[in-house]
Design a protein around this motif. Sequence first.
Motif, mmCIF file in Angstrom:
data_model
loop_
_atom_site.group_PDB
_atom_site.id
_atom_site.type_symbol
_atom_site.label_atom_id
_atom_site.label_comp_id
_atom_site.label_asym_id
_atom_site.label_seq_id
_atom_site.Cartn_x
_atom_site.Cartn_y
_atom_site.Cartn_z
ATOM 1 N N PRO A 1 0.794 -1.234 0.000
ATOM 2 C CA PRO A 1 0.000 0.000 0.000
ATOM 3 C C PRO A 1 0.826 1.284 0.000
ATOM 4 O O PRO A 1 0.296 2.345 -0.365
ATOM 5 N N THR A 2 2.087 1.225 0.393
ATOM 6 C CA THR A 2 2.911 2.439 0.359
ATOM 7 C C THR A 2 3.544 2.670 -1.009
ATOM 8 O O THR A 2 4.202 3.692 -1.210
ATOM 9 N N LEU A 3 3.323 1.726 -1.944
ATOM 10 C CA LEU A 3 3.949 1.793 -3.266
ATOM 11 C C LEU A 3 2.892 1.797 -4.355
ATOM 12 O O LEU A 3 1.726 1.497 -4.124
ATOM 13 N N GLN A 4 3.321 2.114 -5.569
ATOM 14 C CA GLN A 4 2.486 1.953 -6.755
ATOM 15 C C GLN A 4 3.315 1.295 -7.847
ATOM 16 O O GLN A 4 4.519 1.537 -7.956
ATOM 17 N N SER B 1 6.808 5.567 -4.467
ATOM 18 C CA SER B 1 5.934 5.618 -3.299
ATOM 19 C C SER B 1 4.578 6.196 -3.704
ATOM 20 O O SER B 1 4.455 6.937 -4.687
ATOM 21 N N ALA B 2 3.560 5.849 -2.928
ATOM 22 C CA ALA B 2 2.190 6.181 -3.304
ATOM 23 C C ALA B 2 1.925 7.679 -3.326
ATOM 24 O O ALA B 2 0.945 8.122 -3.941
ATOM 25 N N ASP B 3 2.793 8.478 -2.689
ATOM 26 C CA ASP B 3 2.572 9.914 -2.651
ATOM 27 C C ASP B 3 3.123 10.635 -3.876
ATOM 28 O O ASP B 3 3.001 11.853 -3.986
#
Length: 344
Positions: free
Chosen positions: A262-265, A305-307
């Motif tokens: 969930p912290t990655l894409q 990262s997801a951000d």
Amino acid sequence: MAVWLWALAAQADVLRIATYNADLSASGPGLLLHDLRKEELPPQRAAVVAMIAALDADVLVLTGVDYDLRGEALDALERRLAAAGSPYPHRLALRPNTGVPTGRDLDRNGQLGEPRDAQGWGRFAGEGGIAVLSRLPIGPDLRDFSGFLWADLPGNLMPEDDPARDLQRLHTTGAYEVPIVLPGGNSLRLLVFYASPPVFDGPEDRNGRRNHDEAAFWLRLLEGGLPMPPPAGPFVILGQTSLDPMDGDGRPEALRALLAHPTLQDPQPRGDHGRVEPGQAGDAALDTALYDGLGGLRVSVILPSADLMVRAAAVLWPPDSDPMAATLTAASRHSPIWVDLALP
């Protein structure tokens, strides 16, 4: 149509991050440097330079490049790239685990000092390492995880009777956190690695277990399960997994968990080659390498990262009709992959 015409052009507010196993290795120490200093580059080396120039990345993680203590081969490569219109004033290469002796008979064949007895397979120290080429400055606060012991990874799959359980490093080649200094002073942290192929062993599956745990290392790091703190965002995990999450040999559970974390894409970069692999479960457009007898496999990743905002992503693998296709084939069995990120 040339590659640089169908790849997205660089934009002022976009950062192109790429990784590429350029097969810049040789059979002995110093031989890569010798090649790069020749008046006329050998065809494979020349093809690599052309591919990197066409890739036009702002930051490039090279795997499969021989390391030397003074960085002379990397400097010689950069001079060739600058002459091709793709300069990289900032460079980093740390000593890899490849070829570093353990003093143990790791393959248990009764012989010491062979390539398979090293911390990472290597005929000489530094064979097939990792390098970072950047148009942006590299910050001083990097972290080198290459000395982390395999047995210290929580939940590791290391064989209990392994002859080097007390000293075997987890990472076959290396694993680093490299800060790239962005315009304005913020940093983008690159989590770089080059994992062991999960083959070339016996029924004990030592390489398959190690490959699994090299991916699991990042899971533990992201989740705060290691002695060192997780990376500060934004960050990108990238490099060569040496494992396809859907096809081929290996233990893909940790890699699949990393791709779905969930912290990655996972931007799933795709190539334009148009190949199909009817005997495989994975999408051939995602393949990053072509192996004799195996076909195409996805063995390199870029996981922001997801951000971070991803603008575009691709495997630089053109159709056979593209003039650059022959250059790609001459350079390496691997294809470069890239992701364009909106500057944070």
